[in-house]
Write an enzyme that holds these catalytic residues in place. Sequence first.
Site, PDB file in Angstrom:
ATOM      1  N   GLU A 253       0.819  -1.213   0.000  1.00  0.00           N
ATOM      2  CA  GLU A 253       0.000   0.000   0.000  1.00  0.00           C
ATOM      3  C   GLU A 253       0.855   1.265   0.000  1.00  0.00           C
ATOM      4  O   GLU A 253       0.350   2.359  -0.263  1.00  0.00           O
ATOM      5  CB  GLU A 253      -0.945  -0.003   1.194  1.00  0.00           C
ATOM      6  CG  GLU A 253      -0.294   0.116   2.564  1.00  0.00           C
ATOM      7  CD  GLU A 253       0.256  -1.200   3.094  1.00  0.00           C
ATOM      8  OE1 GLU A 253       0.673  -1.218   4.268  1.00  0.00           O
ATOM      9  OE2 GLU A 253       0.280  -2.194   2.343  1.00  0.00           O
TER      10      GLU A 253
ATOM     11  N   CYS B 105      16.379  -7.009   0.605  1.00  0.00           N
ATOM     12  CA  CYS B 105      16.576  -8.256   1.336  1.00  0.00           C
ATOM     13  C   CYS B 105      17.898  -8.906   0.982  1.00  0.00           C
ATOM     14  O   CYS B 105      18.353  -9.817   1.679  1.00  0.00           O
ATOM     15  CB  CYS B 105      15.421  -9.231   1.089  1.00  0.00           C
ATOM     16  SG  CYS B 105      15.364  -9.895  -0.587  1.00  0.00           S
TER      17      CYS B 105
END
Length: 497
Positions: A176, A281
Amino acid sequence: MQTISHWIGGKPVEGVSGNFGPVFNPATGAQEKQVPFASVEEVDAAVAAAKEAFATWGTSSLAKRTSVLFRYRELVSAHREELARLITAEHGKVHSDALGEVARGLEIIELACGIPEKLKGELSTQVSTRVDVAAIRQSLGVVAGITPFNFPAMVPMWMFPLAVACGNTFVLKPSEKVPSAALKLAELAAEAGLPDGVLNVVHGDKTAVDRILEHPDIAAVSFVGSTPIARYIHTTGTANGKRVQALGGAKNHMLVLPDADLDLAADSAINAAYGSAGERCMAISVVVAVGDTADPLIEKITERAAALRIGPGDDPASEMGPLITKVHRDKVASYVRGAAAQGADVVVDGTGFTVEGFEDGHWIGVSLLDNVTPEMDAYRDEIFGPVLSVVRVATYDDAIALMNASPWGNGTAIFTRDGGAARRFQLEVEAGMVGVNVPIPVPVGYHSFGGWKDSLFGDHHIYGNDGVHFYTRGKVVTTRWPDPSDGGINLGFPSNH
């Protein structure tokens, strides 16, 4: 203020839940858009559109699917500048980094264009008298993807192009915080000729996520994000009978041996720790320096860190942009202060950094910590920001023991001129992706991406051959076409002869 829409059934659909989330420009700190949070009913509408589309898309020819994907590849490539601008505006990463993200996503579209080769089955003839056995792979049906904020275009492209190439239909729930790139990718797919309902985008929060995980018509879920959420996605999704691949967080180590090229190692540490403001990551979070390597390496990293240019992502001079939110910026800064309190040496302190004219942006400078130990929070936690820790060890064996004790096993790297040491490392280290003098070993599209231990929940890595297997299921067909002279009754157990 601009309001983002969902994409359901091949067209934009306004949100009707009444719940919205803010979308900020991280460089200015200003809210520029709002995104609707889907209700259960809106998720259900997207799944229903995907289910209806699967009735024809799932049985469509490989020729039809690849023709759409080839057109899609050209459209995404033609709009890469626009996609990069959307990414920079909502994520904050510099424009060149955003362009690189789109390029890596295009690799998976290109892989999907070659799906006829990937879906070739196997055939054994005459396994018994006039009996043939074929192994084939078929699509699952409606599948879904839940993607993170740090790669708004690349990670969705890791999922849906391969999924739809395999004959599935797709429901995407992007972060979002960065919704616009996903919506643009859906618009381009429609322009390429992807039938209505094959790709749907719904925005939202936990309500939308939980409905995806519970919905009986969704067969599989792909996820990339933090380890706690990945564990939740896997546990909840599998409890509801779904196939799940959930890629979690990381604490990636870079081992530097005394024989390494320290200039190369320092350059690589800067790029891998501070690129994209550390919001990767696959970022290097820890340098493990063996023997007397630490002091000269830290000196070289410090010199390079001082020269980095931090500023708005749309400024061509900027090499690093802001963090995604003020809350995250403050959390990252707390790890630097906490490391000092726990006994680490703060060689470079990026807290308190700001950019003139953009004082309300989500800014932080780069930080370098020395004499970090495994008990410190800065070592144990995934910081997800531009903070690099240096851990000093005496030997290679000490380094391997330290790295393998980590609960994560996403990516790792070794810097050395010794081929024997590198070969030993790639076999002994407990991580899913290994670089030898390569700091961020993200595989190319035709190999699969994924870690070990708490960096992956589920049995399949993402994209590559693992991705094809995740989005399909195997079927074995045994066939006998009797000769007209065959006949008679035999109640015995069938034998192969």
